[in-house]
Motif scaffolding. Structure first.
Motif, PDB file in Angstrom:
ATOM      1  N   PHE B  87      25.901 -43.866 -10.916  1.00 38.13           N
ATOM      2  CA  PHE B  87      24.460 -43.688 -10.787  1.00 38.13           C
ATOM      3  C   PHE B  87      24.224 -42.234 -10.385  1.00 38.13           C
ATOM      4  O   PHE B  87      25.173 -41.519 -10.097  1.00 38.13           O
ATOM      5  CB  PHE B  87      23.893 -44.583  -9.691  1.00 38.13           C
ATOM      6  CG  PHE B  87      24.367 -46.007  -9.773  1.00 38.13           C
ATOM      7  CD1 PHE B  87      23.816 -46.880 -10.681  1.00 38.13           C
ATOM      8  CD2 PHE B  87      25.373 -46.453  -8.953  1.00 38.13           C
ATOM      9  CE1 PHE B  87      24.254 -48.175 -10.774  1.00 38.13           C
ATOM     10  CE2 PHE B  87      25.829 -47.758  -9.031  1.00 38.13           C
ATOM     11  CZ  PHE B  87      25.264 -48.619  -9.943  1.00 38.13           C
ATOM     12  N   TYR B  88      22.967 -41.853 -10.323  1.00 44.48           N
ATOM     13  CA  TYR B  88      22.680 -40.530  -9.789  1.00 44.48           C
ATOM     14  C   TYR B  88      22.856 -40.613  -8.276  1.00 44.48           C
ATOM     15  O   TYR B  88      22.049 -41.235  -7.580  1.00 44.48           O
ATOM     16  CB  TYR B  88      21.280 -40.094 -10.192  1.00 44.48           C
ATOM     17  CG  TYR B  88      21.206 -39.802 -11.671  1.00 44.48           C
ATOM     18  CD1 TYR B  88      21.784 -38.646 -12.179  1.00 44.48           C
ATOM     19  CD2 TYR B  88      20.640 -40.692 -12.555  1.00 44.48           C
ATOM     20  CE1 TYR B  88      21.773 -38.382 -13.541  1.00 44.48           C
ATOM     21  CE2 TYR B  88      20.621 -40.438 -13.918  1.00 44.48           C
ATOM     22  CZ  TYR B  88      21.192 -39.281 -14.395  1.00 44.48           C
ATOM     23  OH  TYR B  88      21.191 -39.032 -15.740  1.00 44.48           O
ATOM     24  N   GLY B  89      23.944 -40.007  -7.807  1.00 40.82           N
ATOM     25  CA  GLY B  89      24.352 -40.161  -6.414  1.00 40.82           C
ATOM     26  C   GLY B  89      23.339 -39.680  -5.403  1.00 40.82           C
ATOM     27  O   GLY B  89      23.284 -40.184  -4.275  1.00 40.82           O
ATOM     28  N   ASP B  90      22.517 -38.712  -5.784  1.00 40.96           N
ATOM     29  CA  ASP B  90      21.566 -38.146  -4.817  1.00 40.96           C
ATOM     30  C   ASP B  90      20.267 -38.954  -4.764  1.00 40.96           C
ATOM     31  O   ASP B  90      19.352 -38.602  -4.027  1.00 40.96           O
ATOM     32  CB  ASP B  90      21.255 -36.681  -5.178  1.00 40.96           C
ATOM     33  CG  ASP B  90      20.687 -36.552  -6.577  1.00 40.96           C
ATOM     34  OD1 ASP B  90      21.068 -37.343  -7.450  1.00 40.96           O
ATOM     35  OD2 ASP B  90      19.843 -35.654  -6.803  1.00 40.96           O
ATOM     36  N   TRP B  95      14.803 -45.809  -5.721  1.00 41.82           N
ATOM     37  CA  TRP B  95      14.412 -44.845  -6.768  1.00 41.82           C
ATOM     38  C   TRP B  95      15.096 -45.213  -8.085  1.00 41.82           C
ATOM     39  O   TRP B  95      14.443 -45.240  -9.149  1.00 41.82           O
ATOM     40  CB  TRP B  95      14.816 -43.424  -6.353  1.00 41.82           C
ATOM     41  CG  TRP B  95      14.320 -42.354  -7.313  1.00 41.82           C
ATOM     42  CD1 TRP B  95      13.192 -41.617  -7.194  1.00 41.82           C
ATOM     43  CD2 TRP B  95      14.938 -41.940  -8.554  1.00 41.82           C
ATOM     44  NE1 TRP B  95      13.062 -40.765  -8.270  1.00 41.82           N
ATOM     45  CE2 TRP B  95      14.115 -40.934  -9.123  1.00 41.82           C
ATOM     46  CE3 TRP B  95      16.086 -42.310  -9.237  1.00 41.82           C
ATOM     47  CZ2 TRP B  95      14.410 -40.301 -10.318  1.00 41.82           C
ATOM     48  CZ3 TRP B  95      16.389 -41.683 -10.460  1.00 41.82           C
ATOM     49  CH2 TRP B  95      15.553 -40.687 -10.978  1.00 41.82           C
ATOM     50  N   ILE B  96      16.379 -45.516  -8.000  1.00 42.80           N
ATOM     51  CA  ILE B  96      17.135 -45.852  -9.221  1.00 42.80           C
ATOM     52  C   ILE B  96      16.515 -47.091  -9.887  1.00 42.80           C
ATOM     53  O   ILE B  96      16.290 -47.107 -11.100  1.00 42.80           O
ATOM     54  CB  ILE B  96      18.634 -46.083  -8.889  1.00 42.80           C
ATOM     55  CG1 ILE B  96      19.291 -44.757  -8.500  1.00 42.80           C
ATOM     56  CG2 ILE B  96      19.374 -46.697 -10.084  1.00 42.80           C
ATOM     57  CD1 ILE B  96      20.682 -44.886  -7.917  1.00 42.80           C
ATOM     58  N   LYS B  98      13.470 -48.290  -9.604  1.00 36.71           N
ATOM     59  CA  LYS B  98      12.143 -47.996 -10.153  1.00 36.71           C
ATOM     60  C   LYS B  98      12.263 -47.171 -11.437  1.00 36.71           C
ATOM     61  O   LYS B  98      11.553 -47.427 -12.420  1.00 36.71           O
ATOM     62  CB  LYS B  98      11.333 -47.216  -9.102  1.00 36.71           C
ATOM     63  CG  LYS B  98       9.856 -47.241  -9.346  1.00 36.71           C
ATOM     64  CD  LYS B  98       9.120 -46.560  -8.220  1.00 36.71           C
ATOM     65  CE  LYS B  98       7.664 -46.375  -8.612  1.00 36.71           C
ATOM     66  NZ  LYS B  98       6.972 -45.462  -7.735  1.00 36.71           N
ATOM     67  N   TRP B  99      13.184 -46.239 -11.410  1.00 42.45           N
ATOM     68  CA  TRP B  99      13.352 -45.356 -12.571  1.00 42.45           C
ATOM     69  C   TRP B  99      13.901 -46.132 -13.767  1.00 42.45           C
ATOM     70  O   TRP B  99      13.384 -46.020 -14.874  1.00 42.45           O
ATOM     71  CB  TRP B  99      14.284 -44.205 -12.181  1.00 42.45           C
ATOM     72  CG  TRP B  99      14.394 -43.147 -13.236  1.00 42.45           C
ATOM     73  CD1 TRP B  99      13.440 -42.235 -13.572  1.00 42.45           C
ATOM     74  CD2 TRP B  99      15.514 -42.900 -14.093  1.00 42.45           C
ATOM     75  NE1 TRP B  99      13.895 -41.441 -14.590  1.00 42.45           N
ATOM     76  CE2 TRP B  99      15.167 -41.818 -14.924  1.00 42.45           C
ATOM     77  CE3 TRP B  99      16.768 -43.470 -14.226  1.00 42.45           C
ATOM     78  CZ2 TRP B  99      16.024 -41.309 -15.881  1.00 42.45           C
ATOM     79  CZ3 TRP B  99      17.634 -42.958 -15.184  1.00 42.45           C
ATOM     80  CH2 TRP B  99      17.262 -41.890 -15.995  1.00 42.45           C
ATOM     81  N   VAL B 100      14.942 -46.915 -13.511  1.00 40.77           N
ATOM     82  CA  VAL B 100      15.566 -47.686 -14.605  1.00 40.77           C
ATOM     83  C   VAL B 100      14.582 -48.713 -15.173  1.00 40.77           C
ATOM     84  O   VAL B 100      14.557 -48.969 -16.374  1.00 40.77           O
ATOM     85  CB  VAL B 100      16.872 -48.370 -14.115  1.00 40.77           C
ATOM     86  CG1 VAL B 100      17.372 -49.395 -15.130  1.00 40.77           C
ATOM     87  CG2 VAL B 100      17.959 -47.322 -13.869  1.00 40.77           C
ATOM     88  N   SER B 101      13.751 -49.287 -14.303  1.00 43.96           N
ATOM     89  CA  SER B 101      12.819 -50.339 -14.735  1.00 43.96           C
ATOM     90  C   SER B 101      11.928 -49.871 -15.892  1.00 43.96           C
ATOM     91  O   SER B 101      11.569 -50.665 -16.763  1.00 43.96           O
ATOM     92  CB  SER B 101      11.946 -50.787 -13.567  1.00 43.96           C
ATOM     93  OG  SER B 101      11.021 -49.774 -13.234  1.00 43.96           O
ATOM     94  N   GLY B 102      11.600 -48.590 -15.898  1.00 45.36           N
ATOM     95  CA  GLY B 102      10.702 -48.065 -16.918  1.00 45.36           C
ATOM     96  C   GLY B 102      11.284 -48.079 -18.323  1.00 45.36           C
ATOM     97  O   GLY B 102      10.548 -47.926 -19.303  1.00 45.36           O
ATOM     98  N   PHE B 103      12.590 -48.221 -18.422  1.00 46.11           N
ATOM     99  CA  PHE B 103      13.218 -48.193 -19.752  1.00 46.11           C
ATOM    100  C   PHE B 103      13.277 -49.580 -20.396  1.00 46.11           C
ATOM    101  O   PHE B 103      13.578 -49.691 -21.574  1.00 46.11           O
ATOM    102  CB  PHE B 103      14.633 -47.617 -19.662  1.00 46.11           C
ATOM    103  CG  PHE B 103      14.653 -46.165 -19.264  1.00 46.11           C
ATOM    104  CD1 PHE B 103      14.226 -45.186 -20.151  1.00 46.11           C
ATOM    105  CD2 PHE B 103      15.061 -45.776 -18.002  1.00 46.11           C
ATOM    106  CE1 PHE B 103      14.228 -43.849 -19.795  1.00 46.11           C
ATOM    107  CE2 PHE B 103      15.066 -44.444 -17.632  1.00 46.11           C
ATOM    108  CZ  PHE B 103      14.647 -43.477 -18.532  1.00 46.11           C
ATOM    109  N   LEU B 142      21.124 -54.228 -11.483  1.00 39.93           N
ATOM    110  CA  LEU B 142      20.399 -53.532 -12.557  1.00 39.93           C
ATOM    111  C   LEU B 142      20.602 -54.247 -13.895  1.00 39.93           C
ATOM    112  O   LEU B 142      19.673 -54.372 -14.689  1.00 39.93           O
ATOM    113  CB  LEU B 142      20.873 -52.082 -12.676  1.00 39.93           C
ATOM    114  CG  LEU B 142      20.541 -51.162 -11.493  1.00 39.93           C
ATOM    115  CD1 LEU B 142      21.235 -49.813 -11.652  1.00 39.93           C
ATOM    116  CD2 LEU B 142      19.040 -50.939 -11.367  1.00 39.93           C
TER     117      LEU B 142
END
Lengths: 221, 292
Positions: B87-90, B95-96, B98-103, B142
């Motif tokens: 994943f994006y470690g930072d 956040w991950i 919410k971000w992934v959900s959009g796809f 996820l």
């Protein structure tokens, strides 16, 4: 694509924010306090910092992507290669556009001489165009050769592009000052629309090639 | 019955390894266990399915769709957990998510939140701060939150403690049995596969060496222990991986049902003993042959 742009943007905004927050006010302060008028070669040199800003952001972003194994993660999502690459190029284009827009506003507020203002605008568009092309080349290199192989070249090229004008400006100013001024003046007299068109075509060409590279990329076992 | 996955003569060649005409089928609603030693080609096969690696030949159809022509559509319907989740470690867990959900078009936020709670994953922690087990759990969260019709899981239980491992496996079985989802799971931990899989594919050195339903496989593969002269020479000769020891001989048959009647008398008078094999034994028999 907007989500991808949003994810990639912090690094670019950080670089750009630092630049706008410190550089322009400092130059304005120096200009007002010393009453030294800006010369065109200095303005051109200042614009070359756009290369530092954009190419540095591209490299840092790819470094982050590599560290997080980001492309492997993205490849598991319902995304096409062209969306992933397109988002990178779109962000570079947007950031360059913001840089140019802010610089143009700053020029308009700071320079009274119309000839100087026109030359400044021209030099800005020339540098921005070349910057777009180089950023496209950087991405193409990263997608074609991978981060590990291309980053050494990217850093070396970035160092030469950014540091060389600085060294020329500082160390050889006395010897090359007038000549470099002439060269810069000649550049600003070129039609910026031609440079912009050529560089945009090249930028889009690198985009197409980068998409092809991305779509044949393997995340091997 | 429709196939969720259909792989035909898949090929991929590397310098030191090649996937050689791998074919397999997974009917909808079933769990397929892909078993093989490290380096057998399990991850390569699954990554080709997910279009993360380009095959050199062969054909893959997922839900009847060509995996190269309909990658995006397929990924909307497939949940993938990789061998080493990245994943994006930072970024934080929330956040991950919410971000992934959009796809995904079918993202279920409630399910995502529920799974985070059930797996005990902190929403505020950065991905880089998660342990390996927690990363696997986040990856599973996820993968499940967009309610996929097919789950592709590459060694998902590696790094999980036994309690969570059991829980994850039960959840997968529930998804398959009560919701009709299909699952393809690779592992070299055969216990996990035994627990949940309906179908088994053994992959060794890039080739499918066995493919069958788990029940049939376990019913066919038996170890026969026998005293000399208790077994007809013809039958003894048909046993694989024969060993002779001080107390008798043994060998493995992969066709026990057809021998059952002929061995019955020996089993009754205790000169022949039939031992069940587990998937581990079968895998080792396939990999090492005479050494078993």
């Amino acid at each position: 694509m907007w989500r991808l742009i949003r994810k990639n943007s912090p690094m670019f905004l950080l670089y750009q924010g630092m630049y706008f927050a410190f550089f322009f006010p400092l130059i304005d302060y120096d200009r007002m306090s010393s009453q030294n008028p800006l010369d065109l070669s200095f303005l051109f040199f200042l614009n070359t910092y756009m290369l530092w800003l954009i190419l540095g952001s591209v490299w840092s972003q790819e470094q982050l992507e590599n560290r997080s194994n980001g492309y492997a993660f993205l490849s598991t999502l319902p995304l096409r290669g062209r969306q992933i690459v397109g988002a990178k190029y779109a962000l570079v284009f947007l950031v360059t556009l913001i840089y140019v827009a802010v610089s143009l506003v700053w020029y308009s507020l700071s320079f009274d001489d119309p000839a100087f203002l026109a030359a400044g605008r021209s030099s800005l568009i020339h540098v921005a165009s070349v910057c777009l092309f180089l950023a496209g080349l950087y991405y193409l290199g990263f997608f074609r050769f991978g981060y590990k192989r291309f980053s050494r070249f990217a850093v070396a090229a970035w160092f030469c592009l950014v540091v060389s004008p600085l060294l020329i400006q500082i160390v050889l100013k006395e010897r090359l000052g007038r000549r470099s001024g002439d060269i810069i003046l000649a550049i600003t007299r070129l039609n910026p629309a031609i440079t912009l068109s050529v560089c945009l075509v090249l930028f889009l060409g690198t985009l197409v090639l980068a998409v092809r590279c991305k779509e044949t990329q393997d995340f091997s076992a | 019955m429709r196939n969720a996955v259909e792989i035909v003569e898949l090929k991929k060649t590397y310098k030191k390894f090649s996937l050689d005409n791998v074919s397999l089928e997974l009917p909808e609603g079933y769990i397929l266990g892909l078993i093989g030693p490290n380096g057998a080609g399990k991850t390569t096969t699954l990554k080709i399915m997910m279009d993360m690696i380009r095959a050199d030949g062969g054909r893959i159809r997922i839900f009847g769709l060509d995996h190269r022509d309909h990658t995006r559509e397929i990924k909307h319907r497939v949940g993938y957990v990789g061998e080493e989740p990245q994943f994006y470690g930072d970024k934080s867990v929330s956040w991950i998510g919410k971000w992934v959900s959009g796809f995904y078009r079918n993202w279920d936020l409630n399910l995502f939140e529920t799974l985070l709670t059930e797996f005990g994953i902190s929403r505020t922690k950065k991905a880089a701060q998660l342990s390996k087990g927690m990363k696997v759990k986040l990856s599973l969260t996820l993968a499940l939150s967009h309610r996929p019709e097919l789950l592709v899981l590459d060694e998902p239980t590696a790094g999980l403690d036994p309690v969570v491992r059991r829980d994850v496996l039960e959840r997968l079985r529930h998804l398959s049995k009560s919701q009709g989802r299909s699952v393809i799971i690779s592992s070299h931990i055969t216990d996990d596969i035994t627990r949940i899989a309906d179908l088994i594919v053994f992959l060794i050195d890039g080739r499918v060496v066995l493919a069958d339903s788990k029940d049939d496989l376990l019913a066919r593969w038996k170890r026969v222990h026998f005293q000399e002269d208790a077994l007809e020479k013809r039958i003894a000769g048909s046993l694989r991986f024969r060993k002779t020891q001080a107390f008798g001989s043994s060998g493995i048959t992969d066709d026990y049902p057809s021998l059952k009647r002929q061995l019955a008398a020996g089993v009754d008078n205790r000169t022949i003993k039939i031992e069940n094999l587990n998937l581990d034994d079968i895998l080792i028999a396939c990999v090492k042959g005479d050494e078993t």
